[in-house]
Every structure is written in structure tokens, then in C-alpha cells.
Design an enzyme around this catalytic site. Structure first.
Site, PDB file in Angstrom:
ATOM      1  N   LYS A  89     -57.224  25.664  25.517  1.00 39.17           N
ATOM      2  CA  LYS A  89     -56.316  26.820  25.690  1.00 39.17           C
ATOM      3  C   LYS A  89     -54.887  26.323  25.972  1.00 39.17           C
ATOM      4  O   LYS A  89     -53.925  26.761  25.348  1.00 39.17           O
ATOM      5  CB  LYS A  89     -56.806  27.696  26.854  1.00 39.17           C
ATOM      6  CG  LYS A  89     -55.820  28.794  27.227  1.00 39.17           C
ATOM      7  CD  LYS A  89     -56.132  29.493  28.553  1.00 39.17           C
ATOM      8  CE  LYS A  89     -54.961  30.371  28.970  1.00 39.17           C
ATOM      9  NZ  LYS A  89     -55.123  31.031  30.263  1.00 39.17           N
ATOM     10  N   LYS A  97     -45.890  23.841  33.147  1.00 36.86           N
ATOM     11  CA  LYS A  97     -47.361  23.750  33.096  1.00 36.86           C
ATOM     12  C   LYS A  97     -47.812  23.291  31.703  1.00 36.86           C
ATOM     13  O   LYS A  97     -48.683  22.431  31.560  1.00 36.86           O
ATOM     14  CB  LYS A  97     -47.943  25.128  33.434  1.00 36.86           C
ATOM     15  CG  LYS A  97     -49.404  25.327  33.114  1.00 36.86           C
ATOM     16  CD  LYS A  97     -50.312  24.934  34.242  1.00 36.86           C
ATOM     17  CE  LYS A  97     -51.768  25.005  33.814  1.00 36.86           C
ATOM     18  NZ  LYS A  97     -52.691  24.597  34.827  1.00 36.86           N
TER      19      LYS A  97
END
Ligand code: NAD
Length: 293
Positions: free
Chosen positions: A237, A162
Site C-alpha cells: 500500500k 511517511k
């Protein structure tokens, strides 16, 4: 299955609803007291863990995940499966797996791609890390919530995949914005440039599917005043996670580092609630001498 679902936010709520709609008994807990159609809301976290065959977490970050795991692992039924779908740092992901392994529980990290739309439609992509037996057990649940499930490797491998994917996405979106901004200053029509780039070697998801130019390409957040979509602060983030992971393994990611700095500036100046493709107007209005370089 009896499933506990902890974290019923933008992503968790529709994921839990899809599991319930598929016939599972889902018990949902969120500190914000959220109710979801088909899901039994429970007032304390222990009621989403005790006696459950599977416990799913969809939480904001690694700090919250580690705290929640410390609380719930001792309450788990023997043999229960722990599935974390949050996007977290590698250290927290591995610590979560270790906590589960120490209690002899199956665990997988399975962060997602596809956003709120994918969560609602049940078309998420899951990137899964964990042992083969845990993967086999969890696959039927993932196939309800998603349309693509990739077993990336051992515990933590889902988060690693990811992080790499989203670092590339941040870089490719900035590259796409730079190309369109340069094209405009060179007098090119954005539609014509799209026609070329989307069918040439510059084609990528940021150009073809999520074009940052309003009125060009398929409908995207650019056509809705850059309402997210995927918010710039969430991109930031993920870019920060990529940089802390790169630091831990001494990987050189110069473009990832630059993308992180640019999204830091973006969020500082624009605040939250803008899509990450709104980098285009920022780049287009800046000049070579300005701090965006
Ligand atoms: P969100 O902030 O909407 O939801 C998080 C939920 O967790 C909130 O409802 C919050 O009240 C709850 N929560 C916080 N602490 C808790 C605790 N101790 N116990 C129980 N509940 C608690 O966030 P989201 O958009 O649903 O994202 C969840 C995760 O998915 C994040 O890790 C995010 O990075 C990742 N993600 C989000 C998207 C997206 O498009 N929103 C896409 C891919 C991945």
C-alpha cells in the site's frame, strides 16, 4: 479535552485507549462497532464530532478519509482541531486539509511509524503536516500517543515524509534480503554476515533491528515464521502511494518502482498475512532467470 476518535482498528484502538488513560474524555466510533477500554463507544459518527475539541481519524485509506471528512466537517464545533493519523495519498491528504480550512477549522495530517506495538506502548513517531498554530495545539495529544513528533511542514508534509520513509524501507528490506540470499549462495554463514553488515556501511534498520534471517540479530518476525510485524500488503500500500506521489510531481524513483513490483508479485503469490521481511525466502529460492529480477 473532549476527543472524538473515528476508526478503532489495530492502530486506532490502542491510540484512543492511551488518550483516555491520560485523562481525556474519548468518544470512539467505528463502523465495525468496536469497544475500547476507557473509551465511550458512540453509535453514530455525529456523536464523535459534535461538541468535540478535537476529532482524530485513523482510517484505512484516502477514499474513506475523504468520505468521512465530507460527513463530519459540517458537524464540527467552531475552532475544533482535526487530526488525521491514517496513511493516505497526497491528493486525499490535501483535500482533507482544504475541507477543514474552508470550514475555518485547524487541521493536521500526522501519519505514524511504529506499528501496533508502538501504538499500544504510546511510542509512535508522528510525521506532522499543518500550520504552526495547529501543530502547537495538537502536540500535547501526539506526545501522549507517541515518543517522537516531527513537524515536517505545511498540510500534506506528514504524508509526504511517511511516503518517502516507507519507500526507502521497502527498498532497503529488499536489498537486505538480496545481500543475505547472495551470501548464502556464496557459502557465508548468515550470523557472520550479520556481524559484518550490522557494523559496516551496509548497516540499516532492516539489517540491524529487523533482520529477515531467522535466528540472526535481535528477535524479529523472521523468528516467528514471518508473522507480522508489518505485513507485506501494508508495505505494498505504502509503495503504491509513493509511486502515485512520484507520478504527480514527475520524480524518478526506479528503485521504488522495482520494490513496488516485487511486493506486488509477493502479495499475489503469497496472499496477505505475511511479514514484509518474508521477501527473503522468496528471493533466496529464486534464480537469476526467474521473474523476480
Ligand atoms: P484497520 O483496518 O485495523 O483499522 C481501520 C478501522 O477503520 C477499521 O476498524 C474499520 O472498521 C474502520 N472504518 C472503516 N471505514 C470507516 C468509516 N467510514 N467510519 C468509521 N470507521 C471506519 O487498520 P490499521 O492497521 O488500524 O491502520 C489504520 C491506518 O494506519 C491505515 O491508514 C494504515 O495504513 C496506517 N498504519 C498502519 C500500521 C500498522 O502496522 N497496522 C502502521 C502505520 C500506519
Amino acid at each position: 479535552m473532549n476527543i472524538g476518535f473515528i476508526g478503532l482498528g489495530n492502530m486506532g484502538a490502542p491510540m484512543a485507549a492511551n488518550l483516555a488513560a491520560a485523562g481525556h474524555k474519548v468518544f470512539g466510533y467505528d463502523t465495525a462497532d468496536i469497544s475500547v477500554a476507557g473509551v465511550t463507544s458512540v453509535p453514530v459518527v455525529s456523536e464523535a464530532v459534535s461538541g468535540m475539541d478535537a476529532v482524530i481519524t485513523m482510517l484505512p485509506d484516502g477514499r474513506v478519509l475523504e468520505a468521512v471528512y465530507a460527513q463530519i466537517i459540517p458537524l464540527a464545533k467552531p475552532g475544533a482541531l482535526f487530526l488525521d493519523c491514517s496513511t493516505v495519498d497526497m491528493v486525499s491528504a490535501k483535500s482533507a486539509h482544504n475541507q477543514a480550512a474552508d470550514a475555518k477549522l485547524l487541521s493536521v495530517d500526522a501519519p505514524v511509524s511504529g506499528g501496533i506495538g508502538g501504538a499500544t506502548a504510546g511510542t509512535l513517531t508522528f510525521m506532522v503536516g499543518g500550520a504552526a498554530d495547529a501543530f502547537d495545539t495538537v502536540s500535547p495529544l501526539l506526545n501522549i500517543m507517541g515518543k517522537r513528533v516531527v513537524h515536517c511542514g505545511e498540510g500534506g508534509a506528514g504524508q509526504a515524509a511517511k511516503i518517502c520513509n516507507n519507500m526507502l524501507l521497502g527498498i532497503s528490506m529488499i536489498g537486505t534480503c538480496e545481500a543475505f540470499a547472495l551470501g548464502e549462495k556464496l557459502g557465508l554463514d548468515a550470523g557472520r554476515l550479520f556481524e559484518v553488515m550490522s557494523t559496516s556501511s551496509g548497516s540499516c534498520w532492516s539489517v540491524n533491528t529487523y533482520c529477515p534471517v531467522p535466528g540472526v540479530g535481535p528477535t524479529s518476525p523472521a523468528d516467528n515464521d514471518y508473522t507480522p510485524g508489518f505485513a507485506a500488503e501494508l508495505m505494498l500500500k505504502d509503495l503504491r502511494l509513493s509511486q502515485s506521489a512520484a507520478e504527480q510531481v514527475d520524480a524518478n524513483t526506479p528503485m521504488g518502482l522495482n520494490a513496488t513490483k516485487l511486493y506486488e508479485q509477493f502479495v499475489e503469490q503469497e496472499g496477505t498475512g505475511k511479514d514484509f521481511s518474508a521477501m527473503l525466502p522468496k528471493i533466496a529460492e529464486s534464480t537469476r532467470g526467474q521473474s523476480n529480477d
